[in-house]
Design a protein around this motif. Structure first.
Motif, PDB file in Angstrom:
ATOM      1  N   LEU B 281      70.642   0.790  11.686  1.00 31.04           N
ATOM      2  CA  LEU B 281      70.620   1.555  12.932  1.00 31.04           C
ATOM      3  C   LEU B 281      69.481   2.578  12.916  1.00 31.04           C
ATOM      4  O   LEU B 281      68.765   2.759  13.910  1.00 31.04           O
ATOM      5  CB  LEU B 281      71.966   2.266  13.109  1.00 31.04           C
ATOM      6  CG  LEU B 281      72.189   3.004  14.417  1.00 31.04           C
ATOM      7  CD1 LEU B 281      72.132   2.053  15.603  1.00 31.04           C
ATOM      8  CD2 LEU B 281      73.520   3.745  14.399  1.00 31.04           C
ATOM      9  N   VAL B 284      66.231   0.997  13.586  1.00 31.18           N
ATOM     10  CA  VAL B 284      66.050   0.772  15.024  1.00 31.18           C
ATOM     11  C   VAL B 284      65.636   2.069  15.712  1.00 31.18           C
ATOM     12  O   VAL B 284      64.705   2.110  16.521  1.00 31.18           O
ATOM     13  CB  VAL B 284      67.339   0.209  15.651  1.00 31.18           C
ATOM     14  CG1 VAL B 284      67.244   0.174  17.169  1.00 31.18           C
ATOM     15  CG2 VAL B 284      67.627  -1.178  15.111  1.00 31.18           C
ATOM     16  N   PHE B 285      66.340   3.161  15.368  1.00 30.97           N
ATOM     17  CA  PHE B 285      65.982   4.463  15.958  1.00 30.97           C
ATOM     18  C   PHE B 285      64.527   4.796  15.679  1.00 30.97           C
ATOM     19  O   PHE B 285      63.793   5.252  16.555  1.00 30.97           O
ATOM     20  CB  PHE B 285      66.878   5.566  15.386  1.00 30.97           C
ATOM     21  CG  PHE B 285      68.268   5.593  15.964  1.00 30.97           C
ATOM     22  CD1 PHE B 285      68.584   4.915  17.133  1.00 30.97           C
ATOM     23  CD2 PHE B 285      69.274   6.314  15.342  1.00 30.97           C
ATOM     24  CE1 PHE B 285      69.864   4.945  17.665  1.00 30.97           C
ATOM     25  CE2 PHE B 285      70.562   6.360  15.867  1.00 30.97           C
ATOM     26  CZ  PHE B 285      70.853   5.665  17.027  1.00 30.97           C
ATOM     27  N   LYS B 286      64.118   4.579  14.426  1.00 30.18           N
ATOM     28  CA  LYS B 286      62.728   4.896  14.078  1.00 30.18           C
ATOM     29  C   LYS B 286      61.760   3.983  14.830  1.00 30.18           C
ATOM     30  O   LYS B 286      60.714   4.421  15.287  1.00 30.18           O
ATOM     31  CB  LYS B 286      62.515   4.752  12.573  1.00 30.18           C
ATOM     32  CG  LYS B 286      63.051   5.931  11.763  1.00 30.18           C
ATOM     33  CD  LYS B 286      62.568   5.835  10.324  1.00 30.18           C
ATOM     34  CE  LYS B 286      62.833   7.124   9.576  1.00 30.18           C
ATOM     35  NZ  LYS B 286      62.290   7.078   8.209  1.00 30.18           N
ATOM     36  N   ALA B 287      62.135   2.707  14.938  1.00 34.07           N
ATOM     37  CA  ALA B 287      61.269   1.777  15.660  1.00 34.07           C
ATOM     38  C   ALA B 287      61.126   2.202  17.120  1.00 34.07           C
ATOM     39  O   ALA B 287      60.071   2.034  17.727  1.00 34.07           O
ATOM     40  CB  ALA B 287      61.841   0.361  15.584  1.00 34.07           C
ATOM     41  N   LEU B 288      62.185   2.788  17.659  1.00 34.87           N
ATOM     42  CA  LEU B 288      62.149   3.213  19.056  1.00 34.87           C
ATOM     43  C   LEU B 288      61.506   4.582  19.234  1.00 34.87           C
ATOM     44  O   LEU B 288      61.438   5.093  20.352  1.00 34.87           O
ATOM     45  CB  LEU B 288      63.569   3.229  19.636  1.00 34.87           C
ATOM     46  CG  LEU B 288      64.269   1.867  19.713  1.00 34.87           C
ATOM     47  CD1 LEU B 288      65.720   2.027  20.186  1.00 34.87           C
ATOM     48  CD2 LEU B 288      63.525   0.922  20.641  1.00 34.87           C
ATOM     49  N   GLY B 289      61.089   5.191  18.128  1.00 34.36           N
ATOM     50  CA  GLY B 289      60.331   6.440  18.245  1.00 34.36           C
ATOM     51  C   GLY B 289      61.010   7.674  17.700  1.00 34.36           C
ATOM     52  O   GLY B 289      60.479   8.783  17.832  1.00 34.36           O
ATOM     53  N   ALA B 290      62.180   7.524  17.091  1.00 31.75           N
ATOM     54  CA  ALA B 290      62.857   8.705  16.542  1.00 31.75           C
ATOM     55  C   ALA B 290      62.131   9.184  15.285  1.00 31.75           C
ATOM     56  O   ALA B 290      61.634   8.381  14.507  1.00 31.75           O
ATOM     57  CB  ALA B 290      64.305   8.368  16.208  1.00 31.75           C
ATOM     58  N   ASP B 364      62.310   2.191   6.559  1.00 31.16           N
ATOM     59  CA  ASP B 364      61.119   1.635   7.194  1.00 31.16           C
ATOM     60  C   ASP B 364      61.482   1.121   8.588  1.00 31.16           C
ATOM     61  O   ASP B 364      62.371   0.277   8.719  1.00 31.16           O
ATOM     62  CB  ASP B 364      60.601   0.480   6.323  1.00 31.16           C
ATOM     63  CG  ASP B 364      59.276  -0.057   6.828  1.00 31.16           C
ATOM     64  OD1 ASP B 364      58.870   0.325   7.939  1.00 31.16           O
ATOM     65  OD2 ASP B 364      58.660  -0.859   6.096  1.00 31.16           O
ATOM     66  N   PRO B 365      60.833   1.631   9.622  1.00 35.81           N
ATOM     67  CA  PRO B 365      61.173   1.144  10.971  1.00 35.81           C
ATOM     68  C   PRO B 365      60.949  -0.359  11.124  1.00 35.81           C
ATOM     69  O   PRO B 365      61.564  -0.981  11.980  1.00 35.81           O
ATOM     70  CB  PRO B 365      60.226   1.937  11.882  1.00 35.81           C
ATOM     71  CG  PRO B 365      59.157   2.467  11.002  1.00 35.81           C
ATOM     72  CD  PRO B 365      59.768   2.639   9.650  1.00 35.81           C
ATOM     73  N   ALA B 366      60.087  -0.925  10.269  1.00 34.12           N
ATOM     74  CA  ALA B 366      59.842  -2.371  10.353  1.00 34.12           C
ATOM     75  C   ALA B 366      61.098  -3.179  10.010  1.00 34.12           C
ATOM     76  O   ALA B 366      61.198  -4.358  10.366  1.00 34.12           O
ATOM     77  CB  ALA B 366      58.704  -2.758   9.411  1.00 34.12           C
ATOM     78  N   ALA B 368      63.761  -2.927  11.369  1.00 39.80           N
ATOM     79  CA  ALA B 368      64.465  -3.239  12.615  1.00 39.80           C
ATOM     80  C   ALA B 368      64.144  -4.651  13.087  1.00 39.80           C
ATOM     81  O   ALA B 368      64.897  -5.254  13.843  1.00 39.80           O
ATOM     82  CB  ALA B 368      64.074  -2.234  13.701  1.00 39.80           C
ATOM     83  N   ILE B 369      63.001  -5.159  12.646  1.00 37.45           N
ATOM     84  CA  ILE B 369      62.604  -6.519  13.027  1.00 37.45           C
ATOM     85  C   ILE B 369      62.682  -7.415  11.799  1.00 37.45           C
ATOM     86  O   ILE B 369      62.130  -7.095  10.767  1.00 37.45           O
ATOM     87  CB  ILE B 369      61.171  -6.546  13.596  1.00 37.45           C
ATOM     88  CG1 ILE B 369      61.135  -5.796  14.921  1.00 37.45           C
ATOM     89  CG2 ILE B 369      60.691  -7.967  13.786  1.00 37.45           C
ATOM     90  CD1 ILE B 369      59.797  -5.813  15.602  1.00 37.45           C
ATOM     91  N   GLY B 370      63.340  -8.483  11.906  1.00 39.98           N
ATOM     92  CA  GLY B 370      63.313  -9.494  10.853  1.00 39.98           C
ATOM     93  C   GLY B 370      64.080  -9.157   9.616  1.00 39.98           C
ATOM     94  O   GLY B 370      64.328  -8.071   9.242  1.00 39.98           O
TER      95      GLY B 370
END
Lengths: 240, 370
Positions: B281, B284-290, B364-366, B368-370
């Motif tokens: 989670l 995902v937050f970091k990927a979305l800019g948190a 790592d926000p990455a 969130a993908i894969g």
């Protein structure tokens, strides 16, 4: 509190003539010495500002890595990545976070909605990050998106109260919430049956095209190919 | 931060275990603090009755009242010093007291009560002017245990010397319930039961100095008088010098400190586990800019709210628990102690929640993908 578009990069979206994404000679290498793995190998890719590109390739070919590099989640080992008129290599980590929030939309493979927030709050959450504030305009934007996505009557539902297709639609709304230049979509139909997958892709295509936003769709699903303006194949980290 | 609070309020069961553990620890802290304060207060009533005054000890007495002997001529010399309003004697001894009317008995048990008998000269905020010969002032604690009232006669010492209760003051327990008489009356009563315990004529155990302005100025005035052989200290310093207070305080403070460390570990462990659960989670937050700071702020907000709930419930449970304890136990719940526990718990929980900072920083926000 700053507005969501104020802190990272020029607030103005790239002009129609400026590509939404330009990757030039981009490589991404993991590990060192003999352990090195080249995930991306001198990739050159340009996505026009209103273009929807479908990226296909076998597992382990570098699709996800390309998505993460294009989405400012990973830095390229070499080469240049520009989103609109911003060179991602010029941004520090803090500004990169703000850039992602303001200029890039993500639709994750596993949807990844926040389980304790309602559909509407999931959309609004992206406005809160980076010290942003949920104002009236944000609420109206979220309501409008949910309405367009056919979820107006589900706005107060938690993700656990939504079907798989509805969750995917909320994720699409979240990706579009901050009016991004580039939307990156990872396997949007992988968890949906064929009928639902078709519906979601139609919706996604419509929303992307209506807004004139660029998008890259990573997929294994051949039916998705028809929705793209162009299909690009990646094999062993190199575009074919 | 508001996202974190929404999680807390919408998924309260997720946080119930840590809130429950903290609540029980707070009950423990309140009870321990209550015993610490109760024990300290029950050993220091005589000093606390002179709060705001300065106490003058024999400088070889190690600030112990029973060991101190100060010539009363010192009182005469000090009383004319600037910064000093009045000087009087204070003497103490331990003895017994019983009710004169045998039909009533003591506390219905026909027993004698141990009491601390004080002789004093100066009225204070707590003590009225010394009573006349044949009269005594008793404290609330003796009233409770012996069921006495104003006008009752109590018998002091082994010679059962009768004195009439002239007034009842607040609980001034000083190792035992207290009885207060004038200095001359004290010497008379002590001499009847144990003549060797009476200080030599012309001496008091300690002197009480009433400052003209502040205690600090009065201490300076005593020191500046150049009398030699005496030491002026504040009431707080005299209390800190008591061996029993030092021992009890260090023991209980040690236990309380360990309990706070347990609170810290409980909170740190909880948030470490919950952070492990939330890695996806947070990615995902970091990927979305948190930003990492925002995620930590959210955790801290959760820790503070959990602490506040635990404090409220813990205090309520403590009050219930204390009400079931036998009244003779030396337990006093002081507002200042509750404030310390509340503040300490919040600060400790905040620190505990920040133990996960490094882990969150490394997400790592990455992912969130894969």
């Amino acid at each position: 509190m700053s507005s969501p578009t104020a802190s990272a990069a020029p607030a103005e979206p790239a002009s129609v003539d400026t590509p939404a994404l330009t990757m030039a000679g981009v490589s991404k290498i993991y590990g060192r010495d003999e352990q090195q793995v080249t995930a991306l190998d001198e990739v050159d890719l340009t996505v026009a500002s209103d273009e929807m590109v479908v990226l296909i390739g076998p597992s382990g070919s570098g699709k996800t890595t390309l998505l993460t590099v294009a989405g400012a989640l990973l830095r390229a080992t070499s080469g240049t990545v520009r989103v609109g008129d911003v060179d991602l290599g010029d941004l520090g980590d803090g500004k990169l976070s703000a850039f992602r929030r303001d200029r890039i939309g993500f639709v994750f493979q596993s949807v990844n909605l926040v389980p304790f927030l309602t559909a509407r709050e999931n959309l609004l959450a992206v406005r809160q990050f980076g010290g942003g504030r949920i104002d009236r305009a944000a609420r109206e934007r979220a309501d409008q998106l949910l309405d367009e996505l056919g979820l107006a009557d589900r706005s107060k539902n938690l993700p656990s109260q939504l079907s798989g297709g509805q969750k995917q639609r909320v994720a699409i709304g979240r990706a579009l919430m901050n009016d991004p230049d580039l939307v990156l979509i990872d396997e949007p139909t992988s968890a949906l049956d064929s009928k639902l997958g078709q519906q979601v892709m139609e919706l996604l295509h419509r929303e992307i095209k209506q807004r004139g936003v660029a998008a890259i769709v990573v997929t294994h699903d051949e039916r998705v190919i028809d929705f793209g303006d162009r299909t690009v194949e990646i094999v062993d980290g190199a575009l074919q | 931060m508001s996202i974190a609070l929404k999680e807390l309020f919408r998924q309260p069961r997720r946080f119930s275990a840590v809130t429950g553990a903290m609540t029980l620890l707070i009950v423990l802290l309140v009870v321990l603090g209550g015993f610490l304060d109760g024990l300290e207060l029950s050993q220091t009533g005589a000093y606390r009755a002179h709060d705001g005054n300065v106490l003058v000890f024999d400088d070889t007495s190690e600030r112990q009242l029973q060991r101190s002997r100060v010539p009363t001529t010192v009182a005469d010399e000090l009383s004319v010093q600037p910064g000093i309003a009045a000087v009087g004697s204070l003497d103490a001894t331990f003895t017994v007291a019983g009710i004169a009317d045998e039909a009533a008995g003591v506390d219905g048990r026909d027993e004698l009560e141990d009491v601390a008998l004080f002789g004093y000269d100066l009225a204070t905020d707590v003590l009225p002017e010394p009573p006349t010969a044949g009269e005594a002032i008793v404290d609330e604690q003796l009233r409770r245990v012996a069921d006495v009232e104003v006008g009752d006669i109590i018998e002091i010492g082994p010679s059962a010397e009768p004195v009439t209760i002239a007034a009842i003051v607040d609980d001034l327990t000083n190792g035992a319930p207290t009885v207060w008489v004038g200095v001359e009356e004290w010497r008379r009563l002590v001499a009847l039961g144990n003549p060797s315990a009476v200080p030599p004529e012309g001496t008091a155990q300690i002197l009480v100095v009433r400052p003209a302005a502040t205690p600090a100025e009065a201490v300076t005035a005593v020191d500046g008088a150049g009398l030699g052989g005496v030491e002026a200290i504040t009431v707080d310093e005299a209390i800190e010098a008591l061996d029993v207070v030092q021992q009890q305080s260090s023991t209980f403070q040690g236990i309380i400190s360990v309990t706070f460390i347990v609170v810290l570990l409980v909170v740190a462990l909880f948030f470490a586990l919950i952070t492990l659960e939330r890695v996806g989670l947070y990615a995902v937050f970091k990927a979305l800019g948190a930003r990492t700071g925002e995620l930590l702020l959210g955790l801290s907000a959760q820790a503070v709210v959990i602490s506040l709930v635990a404090i409220a419930v813990g205090f309520a449970l403590s009050a219930l628990f204390v009400s079931f304890l036998p009244p003779e136990l030396p337990l006093r719940v002081e507002p200042a102690r509750l404030g310390q526990i509340a503040l300490g718990t919040i600060v400790t929980a905040l620190l505990g929640s920040l133990f996960t900072a490094r882990r969150i920083l490394r997400i790592d926000p990455a992912e969130a993908i894969g």
